[in-house]
Write an enzyme that holds these catalytic residues in place. Sequence first.
Site, PDB file in Angstrom:
ATOM      1  N   SER A  80       0.800  -1.224   0.000  1.00  0.00           N
ATOM      2  CA  SER A  80       0.000   0.000   0.000  1.00  0.00           C
ATOM      3  C   SER A  80       0.832   1.272   0.000  1.00  0.00           C
ATOM      4  CB  SER A  80      -0.944   0.017   1.203  1.00  0.00           C
ATOM      5  OG  SER A  80      -0.225   0.175   2.404  1.00  0.00           O
ATOM      6  N   LYS A 126       0.800   4.654   6.972  1.00  0.00           N
ATOM      7  CA  LYS A 126       0.293   5.478   5.876  1.00  0.00           C
ATOM      8  C   LYS A 126       0.942   6.860   5.949  1.00  0.00           C
ATOM      9  CE  LYS A 126      -2.808   2.305   4.781  1.00  0.00           C
ATOM     10  NZ  LYS A 126      -2.697   1.472   3.553  1.00  0.00           N
TER      11      LYS A 126
END
Length: 214
Positions: free
Chosen positions: A42, A97
């Site tokens: 990701s 993230k």
Amino acid sequence: MSGKNSSKSVFREYFEAIVIAVLLALFIRTFVVQAFKIPSGSMLPTLQIGDHLLVNKFIYGIKVPFSGKMIVPFKKISRGDVVVFRFPKDRSVDYIKRVIGTPGDTVEIKNKQVFVNGEPIDDPHAHISSSAILDKKVSPRDNFGPILVPEDRIFVMGDNRDNSYDSRFWGFVDQKDVLGKAFILYWSWDIKEPLFSFDRFASIRWGRIANLID
């Protein structure tokens, strides 16, 4: 008699040294730095599957263990920081993230372009792998918001924008759940190769080791 006492003394010294080492390791892991492994793509291309990194746990301040309550703040979480946090849907799982929006920011995505407070952001780390544009009614991936980031929350996204499960899908991250900021890679290899195999050893990415995380 003196020999027996001497043996006890040596044993006690070793025992005390082990206890101190364990307590020191726990202190460092709780308040200073923690290791983290990248299990998914990701954050590609910034972070690759099999990257091992260190997370600075005191850069934002000192927190009460387990509760996450900040007791001595140092600096605010900033847009662009790569952070490790407890996943809001399952706090036993850690996610990593990039911070896109901080408290008070209005975040919107139009045809994959991210806007913060009505302005397109400089987004050099974003990786777009698909030219297809999904309608907001189908998925929040490419068109999202606008949405206001509440107090004590952050909005995060993966750099691999078309293949990241992030705030677009499950909402904000509570700042008390932020464990720290990722700052350096200390190891990297292909975890798909069998452990203790030649292929695993040959997959070591020497050029990534000691790289700072931007």
